[in-house]
Design an enzyme around this catalytic site. Structure first.
Site, PDB file in Angstrom:
ATOM      1  N   HIS A 139       0.851  -1.187   0.000  1.00  0.00           N
ATOM      2  CA  HIS A 139       0.000   0.000   0.000  1.00  0.00           C
ATOM      3  C   HIS A 139       0.880   1.227   0.000  1.00  0.00           C
ATOM      4  O   HIS A 139       1.952   1.217   0.618  1.00  0.00           O
ATOM      5  CB  HIS A 139      -0.902  -0.001   1.245  1.00  0.00           C
ATOM      6  CG  HIS A 139      -2.051   0.931   1.134  1.00  0.00           C
ATOM      7  ND1 HIS A 139      -1.942   2.258   1.452  1.00  0.00           N
ATOM      8  CD2 HIS A 139      -3.325   0.736   0.710  1.00  0.00           C
ATOM      9  CE1 HIS A 139      -3.110   2.834   1.243  1.00  0.00           C
ATOM     10  NE2 HIS A 139      -3.963   1.937   0.790  1.00  0.00           N
ATOM     11  N   ASP A 183      -7.949  -5.185  -0.090  1.00  0.00           N
ATOM     12  CA  ASP A 183      -8.432  -6.044  -1.169  1.00  0.00           C
ATOM     13  C   ASP A 183      -8.033  -7.506  -1.012  1.00  0.00           C
ATOM     14  O   ASP A 183      -8.527  -8.356  -1.756  1.00  0.00           O
ATOM     15  CB  ASP A 183      -7.920  -5.522  -2.517  1.00  0.00           C
ATOM     16  CG  ASP A 183      -8.585  -4.225  -2.885  1.00  0.00           C
ATOM     17  OD1 ASP A 183      -9.811  -4.147  -2.710  1.00  0.00           O
ATOM     18  OD2 ASP A 183      -7.898  -3.285  -3.303  1.00  0.00           O
TER      19      ASP A 183
HETATM   20  N1  ACO Z   1       4.022  -7.666  -4.779  1.00  0.00           N
HETATM   21  C1  ACO Z   1       5.363  -7.701  -4.958  1.00  0.00           C
HETATM   22  N2  ACO Z   1       6.168  -6.627  -4.819  1.00  0.00           N
HETATM   23  C2  ACO Z   1       5.600  -5.470  -4.469  1.00  0.00           C
HETATM   24  C3  ACO Z   1       4.208  -5.364  -4.244  1.00  0.00           C
HETATM   25  C4  ACO Z   1       3.403  -6.515  -4.418  1.00  0.00           C
HETATM   26  N3  ACO Z   1       2.085  -6.476  -4.231  1.00  0.00           N
HETATM   27  N4  ACO Z   1       3.898  -4.086  -3.924  1.00  0.00           N
HETATM   28  C5  ACO Z   1       5.057  -3.412  -3.938  1.00  0.00           C
HETATM   29  N5  ACO Z   1       6.086  -4.254  -4.254  1.00  0.00           N
HETATM   30  C6  ACO Z   1       7.519  -3.932  -4.301  1.00  0.00           C
HETATM   31  C7  ACO Z   1       7.874  -3.138  -5.546  1.00  0.00           C
HETATM   32  O1  ACO Z   1       8.239  -3.993  -6.602  1.00  0.00           O
HETATM   33  C8  ACO Z   1       9.028  -2.296  -5.045  1.00  0.00           C
HETATM   34  O2  ACO Z   1      10.156  -3.129  -4.969  1.00  0.00           O
HETATM   35  P1  ACO Z   1      11.652  -2.514  -5.192  1.00  0.00           P
HETATM   36  O3  ACO Z   1      11.853  -1.576  -4.043  1.00  0.00           O
HETATM   37  O4  ACO Z   1      12.533  -3.691  -5.185  1.00  0.00           O
HETATM   38  O5  ACO Z   1      11.609  -1.807  -6.530  1.00  0.00           O
HETATM   39  C9  ACO Z   1       8.611  -1.965  -3.614  1.00  0.00           C
HETATM   40  O6  ACO Z   1       7.774  -3.051  -3.194  1.00  0.00           O
HETATM   41  C10 ACO Z   1       7.834  -0.648  -3.500  1.00  0.00           C
HETATM   42  O7  ACO Z   1       6.745  -0.719  -4.384  1.00  0.00           O
HETATM   43  P2  ACO Z   1       6.092   0.530  -5.137  1.00  0.00           P
HETATM   44  O8  ACO Z   1       5.424   0.050  -6.383  1.00  0.00           O
HETATM   45  O9  ACO Z   1       7.092   1.632  -5.249  1.00  0.00           O
HETATM   46  O10 ACO Z   1       5.018   0.970  -4.093  1.00  0.00           O
HETATM   47  P3  ACO Z   1       3.830   1.936  -4.370  1.00  0.00           P
HETATM   48  O11 ACO Z   1       3.568   2.652  -3.107  1.00  0.00           O
HETATM   49  O12 ACO Z   1       4.061   2.747  -5.594  1.00  0.00           O
HETATM   50  O13 ACO Z   1       2.643   0.927  -4.733  1.00  0.00           O
HETATM   51  C11 ACO Z   1       0.777  -0.434  -4.647  1.00  0.00           C
HETATM   52  C12 ACO Z   1       1.595   0.626  -3.916  1.00  0.00           C
HETATM   53  C13 ACO Z   1       0.407   0.067  -6.059  1.00  0.00           C
HETATM   54  C14 ACO Z   1      -0.520  -0.651  -3.896  1.00  0.00           C
HETATM   55  C15 ACO Z   1       1.603  -1.736  -4.737  1.00  0.00           C
HETATM   56  O14 ACO Z   1       1.939  -2.191  -3.444  1.00  0.00           O
HETATM   57  C16 ACO Z   1       0.891  -2.830  -5.526  1.00  0.00           C
HETATM   58  O15 ACO Z   1       0.985  -2.863  -6.754  1.00  0.00           O
HETATM   59  N6  ACO Z   1       0.133  -3.751  -4.821  1.00  0.00           N
HETATM   60  C17 ACO Z   1      -0.609  -4.767  -5.516  1.00  0.00           C
HETATM   61  C18 ACO Z   1      -1.916  -4.163  -6.049  1.00  0.00           C
HETATM   62  C19 ACO Z   1      -2.895  -3.909  -4.942  1.00  0.00           C
HETATM   63  O16 ACO Z   1      -3.130  -4.735  -4.078  1.00  0.00           O
HETATM   64  N7  ACO Z   1      -3.526  -2.714  -4.998  1.00  0.00           N
HETATM   65  C20 ACO Z   1      -4.545  -2.308  -4.025  1.00  0.00           C
HETATM   66  C21 ACO Z   1      -4.025  -1.230  -3.119  1.00  0.00           C
HETATM   67  S1  ACO Z   1      -5.237  -0.799  -1.902  1.00  0.00           S
HETATM   68  C22 ACO Z   1      -6.334   0.136  -2.761  1.00  0.00           C
HETATM   69  O17 ACO Z   1      -6.011   0.877  -3.654  1.00  0.00           O
HETATM   70  C23 ACO Z   1      -7.726   0.010  -2.442  1.00  0.00           C
END
Ligand code: ACO
Length: 429
Positions: free
Chosen positions: A306, A363
């Site tokens: 998140h 979610d």
């Molecule tokens: N699975 C695997 N790796 C992940 C995940 C995940 N679900 N989420 C983040 N990471 C990793 C990224 O690859 C990144 O790794 P790195 O540092 O090696 O490059 C690190 O964690 C940081 O991730 P970001 O994408 O920079 O985090 P951001 O804050 O931009 O993204 C997000 C947040 C979009 C929710 C992300 O965690 C994600 O894609 N989750 C899966 C989708 C999801 O569940 N969305 C619902 C969110 S809740 C809502 O909106 C209601």
């Protein structure tokens, strides 16, 4: 003496005012930075940018805290219901019994759809994405209520808000039934908000649907837990669109579009797709987690991570518990819930997730509870939109009521070609 932070840029020092929130969170007010220095700030994805000051919802992502108007989500989940929480979000205080009755009566009054709106559903092809239908029909409501498009008029706001809250679930149910070729079921004047939605979804003209009270309660809880979440992607969209002076119908229709994406509200569908795929391919949880960790695969563990929470999303814990309670009451087991629990346990022990502070978000379990309630997979993100409606309304209203509402208009750092001359067509290539 108000607190300031000094920014030293070469010989020039700029004092930036510090804005302090109720919970002592601090922000630098950089609104005059460009005028003073010629610089703007750059923050890809707005991860470190406050777009507004808001009195609606508080999140502490490090501690895993969520409060609506100061009240912890756990207390609301235990004692309140969706309509009461909606009132709290929009109007700022818990309603008295009389206010609650008046609000419920207003929603009942507006829950039916104009016949002409009903005909809109005939024009969408079958298998239309329900989020596209929802957004289109919500926007179309503005054509039927032009008298409520005056954005600075209090009465217009109240009427538009009541219509949106009341009709969003009617639109959702009609779009589902139309897609299936089922006859539409009109809202029932004596049923409460959530039970009425299930009635419109699943009753037949010759037989009323009688859900288990535990299913109604669980769905109401799910809506309450989704009701607001401060400046997330869809809410920021609603405020952005509203900042141009666009009306409430148009602004929330845009919010639905933003919510649709799998990185935001669409994640509840993506989680169930992911769990089903793991089962279908008989992949072990350990192997799947390995695949996620190998970035070359481009697979994310959907429902994890998140932008704000670097701890458990409190909503995911409440939903997981409620899901277990519904399944126990119905004496059912869901292999997807068991798989999700297994995935959660493995991920929470794995340094990839621990180091990045990736925890289950709202979610991760919402799809499994929706399955237990009987909501079809295609409608999962629509359920999120119904829940988020009061938050969008409250945030739009707050932005319009601000002392001097401004057009939202970010800047950029241009990195395209420098000035060059136009080449006539016959001289190119
Ligand atoms: N699975 C695997 N790796 C992940 C995940 C995940 N679900 N989420 C983040 N990471 C990793 C990224 O690859 C990144 O790794 P790195 O540092 O090696 O490059 C690190 O964690 C940081 O991730 P970001 O994408 O920079 O985090 P951001 O804050 O931009 O993204 C997000 C947040 C979009 C929710 C992300 O965690 C994600 O894609 N989750 C899966 C989708 C999801 O569940 N969305 C619902 C969110 S809740 C809502 O909106 C209601």
């Amino acid at each position: 003496m108000p607190e300031t932070a000094r920014l030293q840029m070469g010989d020039k020092a700029v004092d930036l005012p510090v804005v302090v929130g109720t919970e002592d969170e601090r922000a630098l007010d950089i609104s005059t930075l460009r005028a003073q220095t010629g610089y703007i700030t750059l923050d890809d994805g707005y991860g470190n940018t406050g777009a507004c000051q808001s009195a609606i919802t508080f999140i502490d992502g490090e501690q895993g805290i969520l409060r609506y108007r100061g009240i912890p989500i756990e207390q609301l989940a235990e004692h309140s219901n969706f309509i009461e929480a909606a009132y709290l979000l929009i109007w700022g205080e818990l309603p008295t019994q009389r206010q609650l009755n008046d609000f419920s009566d207003l929603l009942t009054k507006h829950q039916a759809l104009h016949e002409a709106i009903r005909h809109h559903f005939d024009l969408f092809p079958s298998n239309s994405p329900p989020m596209a239908v929802l957004s289109a029909v919500l926007n179309a409501l503005s054509c039927f209520n032009p008298e409520f498009l005056r954005i600075d008029d209090e009465n217009s706001f109240q009427e538009a808000a009541a219509r949106l809250m009341a009709k969003v679930r009617t639109i959702a149910a009609y779009s589902y039934r139309h897609d299936r070729g089922y006859p539409t079921i009109h809202p029932h004047p004596d049923k409460k908000y959530t039970a009425n939605f299930l009635h419109m979804m699943f009753s037949q003209p010759y037989k009323d649907y009688e859900p288990d009270p535990e299913q109604v309660r669980a769905l109401d809880l799910l809506l309450l837990l989704h009701a607001d979440h401060e400046q997330n992607c869809s809410t920021a969209t609603v405020r952005m669109v509203g900042s141009s002076g666009a009306n409430l119908f148009a602004s929330v229709a845009a919010g639905v579009c933003a919510l649709w994406g799998p990185l935001h509200g669409g994640a509840n569908v993506a989680v169930v797709d992911m769990l089903e795929e793991i089962r279908r391919t008989k992949t072990t949880v350990k192997d799947f987690v390995q695949q996620v960790k190998d970035k070359r695969n481009g697979i994310r563990l959907m429902g994890f991570g998140h932008r704000v929470y670097k701890n458990f999303d409190p909503r995911s814990r409440i939903i997981k518990k409620a899901c277990e309670a519904v399944l126990a009451k119905l004496q059912r087991k869901d292999p997807l819930l068991e798989l999700a629990e297994e995935l959660e346990a493995v991920a929470l022990e794995d340094s990839y997730f621990v180091d990045r502070k990736l925890y289950p978000n709202v979610d991760f379990y919402s799809g499994t509870i929706l399955r237990a309630i009987g909501i079809p997979h295609s409608m999962f993100t629509v359920m999120f939109a119904i829940g988020r409606m009061p938050g969008w309304i409250a945030q739009w209203y707050e932005a319009r009521k601000a002392a001097s509402p401004r057009l939202h208009r970010p800047r950029q750092v241009y990195i395209g070609p420098a000035q060059r001359s136009y080449t006539p067509l016959d001289k190119r290539g």
